[in-house]
Motif scaffolding. Structure first.
Motif, PDB file in Angstrom:
ATOM      1  N   VAL A  12       3.951  56.010  15.583  1.00 16.46           N
ATOM      2  CA  VAL A  12       3.400  54.724  15.186  1.00 16.46           C
ATOM      3  C   VAL A  12       4.238  53.584  15.744  1.00 16.46           C
ATOM      4  O   VAL A  12       3.724  52.582  16.226  1.00 16.46           O
ATOM      5  CB  VAL A  12       3.308  54.626  13.650  1.00 16.46           C
ATOM      6  N   LYS A  13       5.530  53.752  15.713  1.00  9.54           N
ATOM      7  CA  LYS A  13       6.434  52.702  16.148  1.00  9.54           C
ATOM      8  C   LYS A  13       6.232  52.361  17.614  1.00  9.54           C
ATOM      9  O   LYS A  13       6.461  51.237  18.048  1.00  9.54           O
ATOM     10  CB  LYS A  13       7.881  53.148  15.910  1.00  9.54           C
ATOM     11  N   LEU A  14       5.790  53.335  18.409  1.00 17.17           N
ATOM     12  CA  LEU A  14       5.670  53.117  19.839  1.00 17.17           C
ATOM     13  C   LEU A  14       4.227  52.891  20.299  1.00 17.17           C
ATOM     14  O   LEU A  14       3.942  52.958  21.486  1.00 17.17           O
ATOM     15  CB  LEU A  14       6.276  54.297  20.597  1.00 17.17           C
ATOM     16  N   LEU A  15       3.304  52.626  19.360  1.00 11.54           N
ATOM     17  CA  LEU A  15       1.951  52.305  19.766  1.00 11.54           C
ATOM     18  C   LEU A  15       1.945  51.043  20.638  1.00 11.54           C
ATOM     19  O   LEU A  15       1.182  50.923  21.582  1.00 11.54           O
ATOM     20  CB  LEU A  15       1.066  52.095  18.531  1.00 11.54           C
ATOM     21  N   ASP A  16       2.813  50.099  20.277  1.00 11.68           N
ATOM     22  CA  ASP A  16       2.987  48.908  21.091  1.00 11.68           C
ATOM     23  C   ASP A  16       3.999  49.269  22.167  1.00 11.68           C
ATOM     24  O   ASP A  16       5.204  49.222  21.939  1.00 11.68           O
ATOM     25  CB  ASP A  16       3.490  47.761  20.219  1.00 11.68           C
ATOM     26  N   ASN A  17       3.504  49.647  23.346  1.00 11.22           N
ATOM     27  CA  ASN A  17       4.406  50.291  24.306  1.00 11.22           C
ATOM     28  C   ASN A  17       4.748  49.438  25.516  1.00 11.22           C
ATOM     29  O   ASN A  17       5.157  49.957  26.543  1.00 11.22           O
ATOM     30  CB  ASN A  17       3.810  51.623  24.764  1.00 11.22           C
ATOM     31  N   GLU A  18       4.614  48.137  25.437  1.00 14.45           N
ATOM     32  CA  GLU A  18       4.990  47.263  26.544  1.00 14.45           C
ATOM     33  C   GLU A  18       6.179  46.398  26.138  1.00 14.45           C
ATOM     34  O   GLU A  18       6.133  45.724  25.098  1.00 14.45           O
ATOM     35  CB  GLU A  18       3.809  46.385  26.965  1.00 14.45           C
ATOM     36  N   TYR A  19       7.211  46.430  26.975  1.00 13.76           N
ATOM     37  CA  TYR A  19       8.455  45.736  26.639  1.00 13.76           C
ATOM     38  C   TYR A  19       8.929  44.913  27.836  1.00 13.76           C
ATOM     39  O   TYR A  19       8.643  45.241  28.989  1.00 13.76           O
ATOM     40  CB  TYR A  19       9.537  46.740  26.236  1.00 13.76           C
ATOM     41  N   ASP A  20       9.653  43.864  27.540  1.00 13.01           N
ATOM     42  CA  ASP A  20      10.302  43.108  28.605  1.00 13.01           C
ATOM     43  C   ASP A  20      11.452  43.905  29.208  1.00 13.01           C
ATOM     44  O   ASP A  20      11.663  43.891  30.426  1.00 13.01           O
ATOM     45  CB  ASP A  20      10.852  41.781  28.060  1.00 13.01           C
ATOM     46  N   LEU A  21      12.205  44.582  28.323  1.00 11.49           N
ATOM     47  CA  LEU A  21      13.439  45.228  28.790  1.00 11.49           C
ATOM     48  C   LEU A  21      13.687  46.527  28.047  1.00 11.49           C
ATOM     49  O   LEU A  21      13.622  46.567  26.809  1.00 11.49           O
ATOM     50  CB  LEU A  21      14.627  44.283  28.564  1.00 11.49           C
ATOM     51  N   LEU A  22      13.959  47.567  28.809  1.00 11.97           N
ATOM     52  CA  LEU A  22      14.418  48.839  28.243  1.00 11.97           C
ATOM     53  C   LEU A  22      15.905  48.963  28.515  1.00 11.97           C
ATOM     54  O   LEU A  22      16.346  48.849  29.661  1.00 11.97           O
ATOM     55  CB  LEU A  22      13.678  50.013  28.883  1.00 11.97           C
ATOM     56  N   VAL A  23      16.682  49.200  27.476  1.00  8.43           N
ATOM     57  CA  VAL A  23      18.113  49.446  27.613  1.00  8.43           C
ATOM     58  C   VAL A  23      18.368  50.920  27.334  1.00  8.43           C
ATOM     59  O   VAL A  23      18.019  51.417  26.251  1.00  8.43           O
ATOM     60  CB  VAL A  23      18.933  48.574  26.644  1.00  8.43           C
ATOM     61  N   ILE A  24      18.958  51.604  28.286  1.00 12.38           N
ATOM     62  CA  ILE A  24      19.265  53.027  28.129  1.00 12.38           C
ATOM     63  C   ILE A  24      20.749  53.154  27.797  1.00 12.38           C
ATOM     64  O   ILE A  24      21.612  52.810  28.611  1.00 12.38           O
ATOM     65  CB  ILE A  24      18.944  53.809  29.416  1.00 12.38           C
TER      66      ILE A  24
END
Length: 512
Positions: A12-24
């Protein structure tokens, strides 16, 4: 295995799957960058393959310092930046950081007196001191804790930090600014598609996968920063790193003095002997080239002998292997500057931005030290500014970390004692050092010790465990006993088992 409830929450948390920035990477650099970027208005997702601060960032010497010995290697820019940041951090996180005085016994055959005096003079004046006093010369009498051949030395000031809690607080700051923090979630594939990155994430427990899209990626994977290119991004690493193992031992308190000691050795290295968790002394660190599995790093017998030998050369109280209560080791990913030996490798950092023809950016973080993490994070986000025209201004320099919004520990303690007069003082002291004003959130409206629930030992109650599980991404006894606290030094096997069973059966909402 995670519960169905936990897996459902993940999806559920990742249904909104577009982000400005992914930090690994969920170490101090990764969480620092996530907090900085989120505070400037970017939509941020951070993923960490294990628990937050589970590698290098919880295995430091736990010092906020400029690095006195780095002056010998002419790293003046690094030392100056670190000294400036020392003041910033002491101001913004007074609950988990505090000034600490260091005594440096002089051994004439190792370094001349004048050399150390000049080094300390430079250390005092490279950056403006606000909180800490200047260095001074001192003398040791025959009644001192040192062996009687040592008669003089120096005293100077730096800072102490609870390193793993520094990471947690940055993750909390990032979350408060709107970032999504996913621990125990591994990035297994990242493919650049001109204007964005297509990324596959995998939850470690269930192996459940999901896909997200990010406009930019930050590789802050610490010791894995180079291997990420081989396994995830598919391409050559833009810089080489040298993996250097640093190990520490913890023993019952060697002395009752409040000062730490910095000990020189004939190989030109130094080790710190610092007061630790009231009843212990923390001794380290070593510097050894490392090429084995990063996940399996541990102290060697040679390192133990090395640390004990140096300590025994200075102190009247002699240590043996039987005195060791605990050990820990970490692998530091240092910039490969072609230095001949591990101790001479620079502790500076380098940010490398990859964005050919204005493609979606990839920023990789190489090197760094805990004291300069905030400045590194600020510089990292600045590097990305041209890709995010809507990005806000820098903000972290004058903003307290969560729980750090108080004038002094004395005043905060008085205020908490009024509201929670029933709370034992030793627990209150630990809460202040861990949570600061967050203690109010942890205790909420509890009216007595009985309201805190099951007692697992040494002042750890169910109320605190619930808080750590629900709000600080803890999901195991190890997370709580070694990274959210250092109560693992005091817990026995039976108590650890009881805590583990409680967490396993806990019906609260476990964030990933």
């Amino acid at each position: 295995m995670p519960s169905l409830k936990l897996i459902k929450r993940y999806s559920v948390k990742l249904l909104d799957n577009e982000y400005d920035l992914l930090v690994i990477g969920g170490g101090v650099n990764g969480t620092g960058i996530a907090a900085d970027a989120a505070g400037r208005g970017l939509k941020v997702l951070l993923c960490e393959q294990n628990d937050l601060a589970s590698a290098t960032s919880s295995s430091s010497s736990k010092l906020i310092h400029g690095g006195l010995r780095y002056l010998e290697h002419y790293q003046f820019r690094l030392v100056k930046e670190a000294l400036k940041e020392r003041e910033v951090l002491l101001k913004n996180a007074p609950h988990i950081m505090w000034p600490l005085s260091f005594r440096l016994p002089h051994q004439a055959h190792l370094r001349p007196y004048w050399m150390i005096r000049i080094g300390l003079f430079i250390y005092d004046h490279l950056a403006k001191r606000i909180t800490l006093p200047a260095s001074k010369s001192i003398k040791f009498t025959r009644d001192s804790i040192l062996n009687n051949t040592i008669t003089r030395g120096f005293e100077y000031a730096d800072g102490w930090v609870d390193d793993s809690r520094l990471v947690i607080l940055n993750a909390l700051a990032a979350q408060q600014k709107g970032a999504t923090i996913l621990s125990r979630t591994r990035c297994i594939k990242a493919v650049r598609n001109n204007n964005n990155w297509s990324v596959t994430l995998e939850q470690q427990g269930s192996k459940k996968q999901c896909s997200i899209v990010a406009k930019g990626v930050v590789n802050a994977a610490g010791p894995w920063v180079a291997s990420l290119f081989d396994e995830v991004i598919t391409g050559p690493s833009p810089h080489n790193i040298r993996l250097v193992k640093g190990s520490h031992i913890i023993v019952p308190r060697i002395h009752t003095e409040p000062q730490a000691y910095i000990l020189q050795n004939k190989d030109q290295r130094i080790i710190f002997v610092t007061p630790f968790e009231d009843d212990y002394s923390l001794i380290g660190t070593t510097d050894e080239e490392y090429s084995d599995n990063i996940a399996d790093v541990k102290i060697s017998d040679k390192e133990v002998d090395y640390l004990i030998s140096i300590t025994n050369n200075y102190f009247k109280k002699q240590l043996t292997h039987n005195d060791i209560v605990h050990t820990f080791s970490g692998v530091r990913p240092l910039l490969d500057d072609n230095s001949c030996d591990a101790q001479a490798v620079t502790r500076d950092y380098k940010l490398i931005l990859s964005s050919n023809n204005n493609q979606a950016p990839l920023l990789s973080v190489f090197g760094g030290k805990i004291t300069t993490y905030r400045k590194l994070a600020e510089n990292a986000v600045n590097e990305l500014a041209s890709f995010y025209p809507h990005m806000g201004q820098t903000w972290t320099k004058n903003t307290p970390l969560p729980g750090g919004d108080f004038s002094s520990k004395v005043v905060l303690k008085q205020q908490l004692q009024v509201k929670y007069a029933w709370l034992p003082e030793f627990i209150l002291n630990r809460f202040i050092r861990s949570y600061g004003t967050g203690t109010y959130t942890l205790l909420t409206d509890a009216q007595s010790v009985a309201d805190l629930g099951q007692h697992f030992g040494h002042g750890l109650y169910a109320t605190e465990v619930n808080y750590l599980v629900n709000s600080e991404w803890a999901s195991s006894a190890e997370d709580i006993l070694w990274r959210r606290s250092k109560l693992g030094l005091r817990f026995n096997t039976e108590q650890i088992t009881a805590l583990s069973q409680y967490i396993q059966n806990y019906n609260g909402s476990i964030p990933l």
